[in-house]
Design an enzyme around this catalytic site. Structure first.
Site, PDB file in Angstrom:
ATOM      1  N   CYS A  67      -2.158  -2.916   4.434  1.00 48.02           N
ATOM      2  CA  CYS A  67      -1.409  -2.236   5.490  1.00 48.02           C
ATOM      3  C   CYS A  67      -1.113  -3.283   6.548  1.00 48.02           C
ATOM      4  O   CYS A  67      -2.041  -3.885   7.104  1.00 48.02           O
ATOM      5  CB  CYS A  67      -2.275  -1.109   6.056  1.00 48.02           C
ATOM      6  SG  CYS A  67      -1.576  -0.295   7.505  1.00 48.02           S
ATOM      7  N   ASN A  68       0.174  -3.519   6.796  1.00 49.81           N
ATOM      8  CA  ASN A  68       0.557  -4.521   7.803  1.00 49.81           C
ATOM      9  C   ASN A  68       0.047  -4.125   9.181  1.00 49.81           C
ATOM     10  O   ASN A  68      -0.406  -4.961   9.960  1.00 49.81           O
ATOM     11  CB  ASN A  68       2.081  -4.654   7.862  1.00 49.81           C
ATOM     12  CG  ASN A  68       2.668  -5.224   6.588  1.00 49.81           C
ATOM     13  OD1 ASN A  68       2.912  -6.417   6.486  1.00 49.81           O
ATOM     14  ND2 ASN A  68       2.906  -4.373   5.598  1.00 49.81           N
ATOM     15  N   CYS A 115       6.199  -3.091   5.852  1.00 43.78           N
ATOM     16  CA  CYS A 115       5.263  -1.962   5.808  1.00 43.78           C
ATOM     17  C   CYS A 115       5.092  -1.661   4.328  1.00 43.78           C
ATOM     18  O   CYS A 115       6.077  -1.636   3.574  1.00 43.78           O
ATOM     19  CB  CYS A 115       5.854  -0.748   6.536  1.00 43.78           C
ATOM     20  SG  CYS A 115       4.967   0.798   6.206  1.00 43.78           S
TER      21      CYS A 115
HETATM   22  N1  DGL Z   1       1.678   1.111   5.265  1.00 42.93           N
HETATM   23  C1  DGL Z   1       1.422   0.716   6.592  1.00 42.93           C
HETATM   24  C2  DGL Z   1       1.919  -0.682   6.912  1.00 42.93           C
HETATM   25  O1  DGL Z   1       2.000  -1.512   6.033  1.00 42.93           O
HETATM   26  C3  DGL Z   1       1.613   1.647   7.737  1.00 42.93           C
HETATM   27  C4  DGL Z   1       2.281   2.934   7.613  1.00 42.93           C
HETATM   28  C5  DGL Z   1       1.837   3.857   8.713  1.00 42.93           C
HETATM   29  O2  DGL Z   1       0.804   4.480   8.521  1.00 42.93           O
HETATM   30  O3  DGL Z   1       2.502   3.900   9.756  1.00 42.93           O
HETATM   31  O4  DGL Z   1       2.188  -1.009   8.033  1.00 42.93           O
END
Ligand code: DGL
Length: 259
Positions: free
Chosen positions: A76-77, A186
């Site tokens: 998760c970024n 993301c």
């Molecule tokens: N999948 C996540 C990312 O890479 C974040 C998505 C979220 O929960 O806002 O940032």
């Protein structure tokens, strides 16, 4: 059993997004056992304040470590930007690998191009992103595109429905025909790569951090003597804070989707 080599790798995200990274991990390291945890009950992380994201992501990682994970991937970024440094400081003895927007390969491929970086509001607000843009932005035009609501919408599935295409047109439609590359910053967004490509028109290249994260995990496991010594194919298990049969079916579906 040698825990350092035969333990599992914990992989976490706010929800289904991290499954896009999990797929790269499994393909790079097919003999490892992976346990994926999606915090779907608390998604999206990208629109929460940083202290909430820190506490949610840290809880998940701490649980993996308490269960004996030999390594953790923060797929998760947003959570990487907020929580990776403090988790690494607290657990220097365990490899904790994060993910960041793949701006470096995009900028190397299009040194004078126009590059959209689609990501959550939190990711694009924090220093980590600004440092990345300063380090690799160079001569190209880097356009940050926050996509509030997109990860939450992807969490609901139904990726071919017109409301989702409309949402994506709203974020990127104005750049159609004027973009060289898109960084999917993301981990939810690789699941809607085709929809983004449709909104932008032909000839756009896409970059995401999944393969780089998988290579990084391999390098860390190798350097620390933690690569699995087993000959068999590893196991992949799924868990979620939204622990319903429908949700678990959604996770499995995302794991099988063509990307
Ligand atoms: N999948 C996540 C990312 O890479 C974040 C998505 C979220 O929960 O806002 O940032």
């Amino acid at each position: 059993m040698d825990e350092r080599r035969d333990g599992f790798v914990g992989v976490m995200d706010s929800g289904v997004g991290g499954i896009s990274v999990l797929r790269s991990l499994v393909s790079e390291l097919p003999h490892e056992d992976f346990r994926f945890f999606g915090d779907s009950a608390n998604a999206p992380y990208g629109e929460k304040d940083e202290s909430q994201v820190l506490s949610l992501a840290s809880n998940v990682v701490e649980r993996f470590l308490a269960d004996g994970a030999k390594a953790v991937v923060i797929a998760c970024n947003t959570a990487t930007s907020v929580a990776a440094a403090s988790l690494r400081a607290a657990h220097p003895d365990v490899p904790i690998v994060g993910i960041e927007p793949a701006l470096k390969p995009a900028a190397l491929a299009f040194p004078h191009g126009r590059i959209l970086v689609m990501a959550t509001e939190v990711t694009l607000r924090l220093d980590k992103y600004h440092e990345l843009a300063r380090a690799w932005g160079g001569e190209c035009e880097v356009v940050p595109v926050p996509c509030p609501g997109l990860a939450a919408r992807i969490e609901r599935g139904g990726l071919d429905e017109p409301d989702l295409q409309g949402m994506i047109e709203g974020y990127v439609g104005r750049y159609a025909g004027h973009v060289d590359a898109v960084v999917l910053g993301c981990t939810h967004y690789p699941f809607v790569r085709a929809q983004i490509a449709r909104a932008l028109g032909p000839g756009v290249r896409f970059f995401d951090g999944g393969a780089g994260t998988a290579r990084q995990l391999r390098a860390r496991l190798t350097a620390e003597g933690r690569l699995s010594g087993r000959g068999r194919t590893g196991r992949v298990e799924f868990a979620s804070s939204l622990d319903t049969p429908d949700e678990m079916a959604l996770y499995r579906r995302f794991f099988e989707l063509p990307l």
